[in-house]
Structure formats: C-alpha cells, structure tokens
Design a protein around this motif. Sequence first.
Motif, PDB file in Angstrom:
ATOM      1  N   PHE A  89       0.873  -1.176   0.000  1.00  0.00           N
ATOM      2  CA  PHE A  89       0.000   0.000   0.000  1.00  0.00           C
ATOM      3  C   PHE A  89       0.910   1.226   0.000  1.00  0.00           C
ATOM      4  O   PHE A  89       1.797   1.345   0.855  1.00  0.00           O
ATOM      5  CB  PHE A  89      -0.902  -0.008   1.232  1.00  0.00           C
ATOM      6  N   LEU A  90       0.716   2.098  -0.985  1.00  0.00           N
ATOM      7  CA  LEU A  90       1.545   3.290  -1.143  1.00  0.00           C
ATOM      8  C   LEU A  90       0.674   4.527  -0.925  1.00  0.00           C
ATOM      9  O   LEU A  90      -0.062   4.939  -1.828  1.00  0.00           O
ATOM     10  CB  LEU A  90       2.164   3.317  -2.540  1.00  0.00           C
ATOM     11  N   PRO A  91       0.712   5.133   0.279  1.00  0.00           N
ATOM     12  CA  PRO A  91      -0.032   6.380   0.464  1.00  0.00           C
ATOM     13  C   PRO A  91       0.683   7.536  -0.217  1.00  0.00           C
ATOM     14  O   PRO A  91       1.908   7.669  -0.118  1.00  0.00           O
ATOM     15  CB  PRO A  91      -0.048   6.551   1.988  1.00  0.00           C
ATOM     16  N   LEU A  92      -0.090   8.356  -0.922  1.00  0.00           N
ATOM     17  CA  LEU A  92       0.454   9.527  -1.616  1.00  0.00           C
ATOM     18  C   LEU A  92      -0.131  10.794  -0.990  1.00  0.00           C
ATOM     19  O   LEU A  92      -0.860  10.714   0.010  1.00  0.00           O
ATOM     20  CB  LEU A  92       0.128   9.438  -3.107  1.00  0.00           C
ATOM     21  N   GLU A  93       0.154  11.934  -1.570  1.00  0.00           N
ATOM     22  CA  GLU A  93      -0.313  13.177  -0.955  1.00  0.00           C
ATOM     23  C   GLU A  93      -1.834  13.277  -0.986  1.00  0.00           C
ATOM     24  O   GLU A  93      -2.467  13.656   0.003  1.00  0.00           O
ATOM     25  CB  GLU A  93       0.310  14.376  -1.669  1.00  0.00           C
ATOM     26  N   ARG A  94      -2.452  12.921  -2.103  1.00  0.00           N
ATOM     27  CA  ARG A  94      -3.908  12.987  -2.204  1.00  0.00           C
ATOM     28  C   ARG A  94      -4.520  11.709  -2.765  1.00  0.00           C
ATOM     29  O   ARG A  94      -5.706  11.692  -3.104  1.00  0.00           O
ATOM     30  CB  ARG A  94      -4.323  14.170  -3.095  1.00  0.00           C
ATOM     31  N   ASP A  95      -3.743  10.679  -2.860  1.00  0.00           N
ATOM     32  CA  ASP A  95      -4.222   9.441  -3.470  1.00  0.00           C
ATOM     33  C   ASP A  95      -3.441   8.288  -2.857  1.00  0.00           C
ATOM     34  O   ASP A  95      -2.698   8.467  -1.888  1.00  0.00           O
ATOM     35  CB  ASP A  95      -4.024   9.489  -4.990  1.00  0.00           C
ATOM     36  N   TYR A  96      -3.593   7.110  -3.426  1.00  0.00           N
ATOM     37  CA  TYR A  96      -2.871   5.933  -2.950  1.00  0.00           C
ATOM     38  C   TYR A  96      -2.831   4.898  -4.061  1.00  0.00           C
ATOM     39  O   TYR A  96      -3.565   4.996  -5.060  1.00  0.00           O
ATOM     40  CB  TYR A  96      -3.540   5.345  -1.700  1.00  0.00           C
ATOM     41  N   LEU A  97      -1.964   3.901  -3.871  1.00  0.00           N
ATOM     42  CA  LEU A  97      -1.891   2.776  -4.791  1.00  0.00           C
ATOM     43  C   LEU A  97      -1.869   1.490  -3.985  1.00  0.00           C
ATOM     44  O   LEU A  97      -1.087   1.356  -3.041  1.00  0.00           O
ATOM     45  CB  LEU A  97      -0.627   2.860  -5.659  1.00  0.00           C
ATOM     46  N   LYS A  98      -2.750   0.558  -4.354  1.00  0.00           N
ATOM     47  CA  LYS A  98      -2.741  -0.774  -3.763  1.00  0.00           C
ATOM     48  C   LYS A  98      -2.149  -1.755  -4.770  1.00  0.00           C
ATOM     49  O   LYS A  98      -2.455  -1.674  -5.964  1.00  0.00           O
ATOM     50  CB  LYS A  98      -4.155  -1.239  -3.406  1.00  0.00           C
ATOM     51  N   VAL A  99      -1.309  -2.660  -4.275  1.00  0.00           N
ATOM     52  CA  VAL A  99      -0.706  -3.673  -5.139  1.00  0.00           C
ATOM     53  C   VAL A  99      -0.943  -5.042  -4.508  1.00  0.00           C
ATOM     54  O   VAL A  99      -0.610  -5.267  -3.340  1.00  0.00           O
ATOM     55  CB  VAL A  99       0.811  -3.427  -5.313  1.00  0.00           C
ATOM     56  N   GLY A 100      -1.536  -5.929  -5.286  1.00  0.00           N
ATOM     57  CA  GLY A 100      -1.799  -7.273  -4.792  1.00  0.00           C
ATOM     58  C   GLY A 100      -2.618  -8.066  -5.785  1.00  0.00           C
ATOM     59  O   GLY A 100      -3.088  -7.524  -6.801  1.00  0.00           O
ATOM     60  N   PRO A 101      -2.796  -9.353  -5.526  1.00  0.00           N
ATOM     61  CA  PRO A 101      -3.538 -10.207  -6.460  1.00  0.00           C
ATOM     62  C   PRO A 101      -4.935  -9.656  -6.751  1.00  0.00           C
ATOM     63  O   PRO A 101      -5.691  -9.328  -5.836  1.00  0.00           O
ATOM     64  CB  PRO A 101      -3.619 -11.553  -5.721  1.00  0.00           C
ATOM     65  N   GLY A 102      -5.236  -9.502  -8.030  1.00  0.00           N
ATOM     66  CA  GLY A 102      -6.576  -9.096  -8.447  1.00  0.00           C
ATOM     67  C   GLY A 102      -6.852  -7.609  -8.405  1.00  0.00           C
ATOM     68  O   GLY A 102      -7.933  -7.171  -8.835  1.00  0.00           O
ATOM     69  N   VAL A 103      -5.917  -6.796  -7.887  1.00  0.00           N
ATOM     70  CA  VAL A 103      -6.199  -5.357  -7.778  1.00  0.00           C
ATOM     71  C   VAL A 103      -5.170  -4.484  -8.492  1.00  0.00           C
ATOM     72  O   VAL A 103      -5.462  -3.324  -8.805  1.00  0.00           O
ATOM     73  CB  VAL A 103      -6.297  -4.917  -6.294  1.00  0.00           C
ATOM     74  N   THR A 104      -3.983  -4.998  -8.751  1.00  0.00           N
ATOM     75  CA  THR A 104      -2.889  -4.132  -9.209  1.00  0.00           C
ATOM     76  C   THR A 104      -3.209  -3.436 -10.531  1.00  0.00           C
ATOM     77  O   THR A 104      -3.050  -2.208 -10.645  1.00  0.00           O
ATOM     78  CB  THR A 104      -1.584  -4.933  -9.347  1.00  0.00           C
ATOM     79  N   GLU A 105      -3.645  -4.181 -11.518  1.00  0.00           N
ATOM     80  CA  GLU A 105      -3.873  -3.567 -12.825  1.00  0.00           C
ATOM     81  C   GLU A 105      -4.942  -2.477 -12.752  1.00  0.00           C
ATOM     82  O   GLU A 105      -4.775  -1.402 -13.329  1.00  0.00           O
ATOM     83  CB  GLU A 105      -4.263  -4.635 -13.840  1.00  0.00           C
ATOM     84  N   ARG A 106      -6.026  -2.759 -12.025  1.00  0.00           N
ATOM     85  CA  ARG A 106      -7.091  -1.767 -11.889  1.00  0.00           C
ATOM     86  C   ARG A 106      -6.581  -0.512 -11.181  1.00  0.00           C
ATOM     87  O   ARG A 106      -6.904   0.615 -11.570  1.00  0.00           O
ATOM     88  CB  ARG A 106      -8.253  -2.380 -11.111  1.00  0.00           C
ATOM     89  N   GLU A 107      -5.777  -0.706 -10.141  1.00  0.00           N
ATOM     90  CA  GLU A 107      -5.238   0.427  -9.398  1.00  0.00           C
ATOM     91  C   GLU A 107      -4.263   1.246 -10.246  1.00  0.00           C
ATOM     92  O   GLU A 107      -4.308   2.477 -10.259  1.00  0.00           O
ATOM     93  CB  GLU A 107      -4.535  -0.094  -8.140  1.00  0.00           C
ATOM     94  N   VAL A 108      -3.367   0.564 -10.942  1.00  0.00           N
ATOM     95  CA  VAL A 108      -2.365   1.264 -11.751  1.00  0.00           C
ATOM     96  C   VAL A 108      -3.030   2.027 -12.895  1.00  0.00           C
ATOM     97  O   VAL A 108      -2.581   3.121 -13.276  1.00  0.00           O
ATOM     98  CB  VAL A 108      -1.317   0.264 -12.289  1.00  0.00           C
ATOM     99  N   ALA A 109      -4.133   1.506 -13.414  1.00  0.00           N
ATOM    100  CA  ALA A 109      -4.827   2.154 -14.526  1.00  0.00           C
ATOM    101  C   ALA A 109      -5.334   3.538 -14.147  1.00  0.00           C
ATOM    102  O   ALA A 109      -5.524   4.409 -15.019  1.00  0.00           O
ATOM    103  CB  ALA A 109      -5.981   1.285 -15.003  1.00  0.00           C
TER     104      ALA A 109
END
Length: 528
Positions: A89-109
């Motif tokens: 889980f990568l918290p950003l200033e106003r957003d975040y990114l989750k990386v893991g099975p079944g979620v990474t591609e949707r999150e990166v998009a």
Amino acid sequence: MPMQYDAIIIGGGHNGLVTAFYLARAGLKVHVCEARDVVGGACVTEEFAPGFRNSTASYTVSLLQDKVACDMNLAEHGLKIVNRPLNNFLPLERDYLKVGPGVTEREVARFSKKDAAALPAYDARLEVLADQLRRLALKTPPGRGLKGMAAMAAQGWPLLGLSGPEQRDLFNLFTRSAREFLDGWFESDPIKAVLGFDSIVGHFASPDTPGSAYVLLHHVFGQVNGIKGAWGHAIGGMGSITQAMARACEEKGVSIGLEEPVAYVNVGGGTARGVTLADGRVLDAPIIASNVGPALLFGQLIDRSDLPDDFARAIDGYACGSGTFRMNVALSELPEFSVLKEPGHHHGAGIIIAPSLDYMDRAYTGAKAYGWSARPIVEMLIPSTLDDTLAPPGSHVASLFCQQFAPRLPDGQSWDDVREKVADLIVDTVTAHAPNFKRSIIARQIHSPLDLERKFGLIGGDIFHGRISLDQLWAARPVLGHGDHRMPIKGLYLCGSGAHPGGGVTGAPGHNAAREILADRPLFKLRA
C-alpha cells in the motif's frame, strides 16, 4: 578436557540451525554456539513492552525455501504462515496505490492505462527471471579447479534456453539501475515507486545506482504457501520460524548453547580445531560452520596470520552496511491514513512511505552526506492485523523498516547520540500520512545500524551480511574462489547470509553449506 563434537556452528540464527539440522540428521554430533540468551539470531520474536511482542529484526516471510521447511517438518513443529491480504500500500499526498492479487492492474490504470497494460508482460518476464534464481538458490556456486569449471557450465547452461529478450533483461538486471530497468516498462511514478522500493531494501544505494535492479529481483524470487512472489506473516512472529527449527534440531540431537559468544576460532597448521568461548571454555571439532557474516568472522574471530595473504586482502574489500534503521512500536489503535481512513486490507500490507524513485534517490544522497535524510524511506507492517497473539485486544504492533541510514555517521558522530532524534523523525514521517499515529504510540523499540551490529552481530547494521551486488554474488560471495562455502582454512565453512544466495530468511545458505560439509566428510576424523 575440552568438549568434543563433530561440528560446531557459530551463531544460532536460522541458517545456522538449518546447517545443524542436516549435519545431525546425517549422524554428526553437532553443537550450536549462540551469543544471545535466545536462539534465532536476527529472526526472533521478543516482548518489547508489557503485552506487546513483535519480530525484532527480520519481519516478514517470503524467501524461506520449501525444501528446508519440508525437510525440517516446520509445520509439524508449530510453524504457521499466512499470506498478506495485499502485497503493498503506497499512500500519496492525495491518493494511494494498492498492489496485490486481483487489484494491481485496476489500481495502476488510475494513474496510467499504458502502465496497466504493460503489467502482465512485466510480471511474466520477471517471473521467468526469478525462476533462474530459484533454480540456483539450492545449488552450490562453482569453486576452483576442474570441478568448479564443470559446475559453472552446468549451472550456466540453462540460461542459454532463455529467449533473446529474456537474456537481455537478465543482463540488464545485473548491470543497470532499478530506475533504468523500470523506465523501460512504465511511465507513472507510483508503480515505479512500489516496484523500485525492493531495489533499495537492505541496500545502501540509490535506485539510480548501477546494479540496483538485481536487488529488486532478489526480493521477488520467494513464495508463500505455493504462491510465487507473495509475502506472508509467521503466526507468533519471525521467532516462530527459528523456534520450530530449534525443535527440529533438538529432535535430531543437536545441542544449543545460549549466551555462548565465540571469542575466536582455534586454528593450527591451517586447519580449524574448534572454538574458544568468551568465558574461556574450549570446544573442539574438526568442522566449524560460521553463521556470522564474513566481516565479523574474519575481522574479529580469526587471526589474520592464519589467512592466506590474497584472501585477507580480498576480504578486506568485502562491502558491508545496508543502511537500515529498525523500529517496533506498540499502538493503542490502528493508523488512520489521510487518503484511506477506514480499516481495511491496506493495514495488512507492506505500507511504503516513499512516493517516487526521486524521493528514494534524495533519501540516499541525504544519508550519504549527513547520515540520514530529512525525508526518510519507511516501510510499515502491522502484523497484529493478521496475528492476535502479538498485542492486547484492541491494540496493535507495527514494524518500521527504514532505509538509507548511513552505517557510519560523518564527523565522528555516534548513532547512540542521535538514535532518539532520528526515531522521532521516522515517527513524524509516518504521522504526516496517518495523523493519529504519533499520539497512538504506547512504547517503541529502536535499533539503529549500530544497535543492529551490537545486538545481532550485523557489521554496519547489514541485514544481508554483506552488500548484494554483482561483485559479491554467486561464486564471488564472499570472494571469488570461495563461493562453495569452503573457506581457506581446512574445516572452516560459511553457512550464513554472507554465502550464496545471500540475505533474507531463506535457509538456503545453511542447506547448501551442510551439503558441502557432508560431501567432505571423509576428510575429517569424526566422532561418528
């Protein structure tokens, strides 16, 4: 009269226990000398505040070899490993990114559709290359002579089966920086930050440093519960791994001595004879396997006059110091991240506070100049979200694994003088993303690089027993000509993370060293 054994293991960390197990299973009388009052080395669980327990140094599971776990029957000896619900889980200033099975591609998009489309090919390529590391992990690197040449050919031959692009990427991983490698695949900062973080874990270098791409690969060749590249948690903390290993060893007749620091290795006529403990006791054995790192072994436990001159010069250049600062904190409540406040799977992930490769580069350059960065890199795990044995109900423990802290401070400073100040900075860094974090801290345990050296024997605070770089890998770990675990003193072997395939809780160096010791068994006069 000195106690007599067939083999003595210096250091009761996980690799030392693995070596002891295999040697005892083969019928040898084995004794383990552990300096601390608990077995496990840096892979231990300890209570650091009333009711709060956590993995003190090593903190997560992925690289433990299935063969080792199976041979030692670790599950039957009480080991249970559960998978993280998310990898990162990568918290950003106003957003975040989750990386893991079944979620990474949707999150990166959400950041780059181009990057999301590139992920399957990247993952497939990295998996092919990680399989090469898995293939080599339980093999002994080539030594010297004709036997070494034959081993080199046998281990290198399968690389010819890789496609041209795969061979190029493998070469790039060993020679290029993590940034260069990742820039060839992705355009958005968040995914490059999550993937690039692995390139600086335990590696006092920038993601722009040539060769840092390999460190990225080193951290992904593991698996948990049959899932490649996954990360997990050992119920009861990392100490449950070494406690299970200790039970497996004792079942085979291994004796384990606690509070038995080795003062030096006894050598006569170019041959290891045993060890002298700090209390003056002498233990004799024709086989000595060192689970402590090369810098400690050859810098403190062996007289330089007992080493060949060329080896002594080579080991003088062995690079140590992984730039790690380690903390454990007891919490009254879960952190509430500004970008994702409610409890969720992200609390069970590796939470990375380092939003970009540029951030990581600045952290390194700052640490190189001043000893630490004003904006440090922090990975936080909250294992109590997966394991209710670690904290009282409603409370939690967190591991803070912090990178880019100079092993030795400039201008004659000592980590003892600044450790509390730096710990405050780390807490403030997390609090900037989770405003309730600082006020929720009940207690904290601090391990500066100097603390890691004194407590666990990790010279320079190096969690890997030596830099993971091309000049200190495979047949050149610790130095070229001695990658086969045999040191230049007859009967002396290296079985810890300073041997192939390097650091992490793998058990592979211990497994491989035991195999070579048993292959040499006819050379020794053993009790058995």
